[in-house]
Design a protein around this motif. Structure first.
Motif, PDB file in Angstrom:
ATOM      1  N   ALA A  33       0.843  -1.203   0.000  1.00 43.12           N
ATOM      2  CA  ALA A  33       0.000   0.000   0.000  1.00 43.12           C
ATOM      3  C   ALA A  33       0.875   1.249   0.000  1.00 43.12           C
ATOM      4  N   VAL A  34       0.483   2.198  -0.837  1.00 38.66           N
ATOM      5  CA  VAL A  34       1.112   3.531  -0.833  1.00 38.66           C
ATOM      6  C   VAL A  34       0.083   4.502  -0.284  1.00 38.66           C
ATOM      7  N   VAL A  35       0.496   5.328   0.666  1.00 36.01           N
ATOM      8  CA  VAL A  35      -0.386   6.390   1.168  1.00 36.01           C
ATOM      9  C   VAL A  35       0.348   7.715   1.021  1.00 36.01           C
ATOM     10  N   CYS A  36      -0.290   8.668   0.362  1.00 38.03           N
ATOM     11  CA  CYS A  36       0.322   9.988   0.210  1.00 38.03           C
ATOM     12  C   CYS A  36      -0.340  10.961   1.175  1.00 38.03           C
ATOM     13  N   THR A  37       0.475  11.736   1.872  1.00 34.94           N
ATOM     14  CA  THR A  37      -0.076  12.808   2.700  1.00 34.94           C
ATOM     15  C   THR A  37      -0.297  13.999   1.774  1.00 34.94           C
ATOM     16  N   GLY A  38      -1.535  14.225   1.421  1.00 39.19           N
ATOM     17  CA  GLY A  38      -1.877  15.329   0.537  1.00 39.19           C
ATOM     18  C   GLY A  38      -2.555  16.448   1.317  1.00 39.19           C
TER      19      GLY A  38
END
Ligand code: NDP
Length: 265
Positions: free
Chosen positions: A139-144
């Motif tokens: 899983a990739v999670v980006c803090t946007g």
């Protein structure tokens, strides 16, 4: 509740402060091992020591790395692979906002902001993708940022590039889905992290105003329905969910962590 993160490995870029640090601590509490990076070696080592004090040094790796430097990112990945042998979750969190409107943003500023918002995702994803594919629950999670959807003119370049980053994540989610790797983002409104404390300390608040009063004023100015800034831990909870098999049927999507500030339906 079993988050499915026990004995897994999470990599958090910008894990030495604020939201990234809180995310690293949250992964450790779930029994995962964690690798963090940042540019300032002293700050990184202090953060790693705090994480190791709570979870044991065998579970924590810290590598000085500028995510915009491709060779440094590859070295970070190599260290994670040598130490832990896997990567199950990648949190692309490193970054900061640029405060400027149209008049005050030069071409170089625009290019720098593009470089930060796009390559802070592209380079770590490129480096860690083979490990994420091998994970079986990658899983990739980006803090946007909420400003991707609701631009602020005083953050013109950051808003535009955050929107582009969100678009990029959607494409990555489609391309990686057949390989079993999910890609999602958390959209932050206003979180009381190191970034905001440093702005206070650098004199951005009116002279003599306490940090608490300045933060309360920020929440009022932005009309945040919950009436306060969020905490790094509240952002970290959403990151943890998206990084874990708890969200196994969620990809190409977002969670707003904004105290109700996101008014779109
Ligand atoms: P902090 O300043 O507390 O933390 C930022 C982290 O990123 C630090 O560890 C910093 O370490 C690291 N970092 C910054 N640039 C780089 C780089 N080029 N390479 C490697 N590490 C880097 O900020 P927050 O926790 O608030 O922010 C986390 C993310 O959330 C950022 O992307 C920010 O833009 C985003 N965000 C935050 C909001 C908020 O209200 N707090 C709102 C919307 C988005 P070092 O400086 O040592 O490299």
């Amino acid at each position: 509740m079993d988050t499915g993160l026990k004995d897994r490995v999470a990599v958090v870029t910008g894990g030495s402060s604020g939201i990234g640090f809180a995310a690293a601590a949250a992964f450790l509490r779930e029994g995962a091992r964690v690798a963090i990076c940042g540019r300032d070696g002293d700050r990184l080592q202090r953060a790693a020591a705090r994480l190791a004090a709570a979870a044991g040094s065998q579970s924590v790796e810290a590598v000085v790395c500028d995510v915009l430097d491709e060779a440094a990112v590859a070295a970070f990945r190599n260290r994670v692979e040598a130490r832990f042998g896997r990567c199950d979750a990648l949190v692309c969190n490193a970054g900061q906002a640029r405060r400027s409107d149209f008049k005050n943003t030069s071409d170089d500023d625009w290019r720098e902001e593009f470089e930060l918002k796009f390559f802070s995702v592209l380079r770590p994803v490129r480096a860690f993708l083979p490990l994420l594919e091998a994970s079986g629950q990658g899983a990739v999670v980006c803090t946007g940022a909420l400003i991707a959807r609701r631009p602020e003119p005083f953050l013109i370049a950051t808003s535009a590039n955050r929107a582009g980053q969100l678009n990029l994540c959607k494409s990555l989610a489609s391309e990686f889905a057949p390989k079993g790797v999910r890609v999602n983002s958390v959209l932050i409104g206003l979180v009381d992290s190191g970034q905001w404390s440093r702005r206070y300390e650098s004199g951005e608040a009116p002279a003599g105003m306490s940090k608490e009063d300045w933060f309360a004023g920020l929440a009022a100015d932005r009309a945040i329905p919950l009436g306060r800034l969020g905490t790094p831990e509240e952002a970290a909870n959403a990151i943890l969910f998206l990084a874990s098999p708890m969200s196994s049927y969620v990809t190409g999507d977002t969670i707003d962590v904004t105290g109700g500030q996101s008014r779109h339906v």
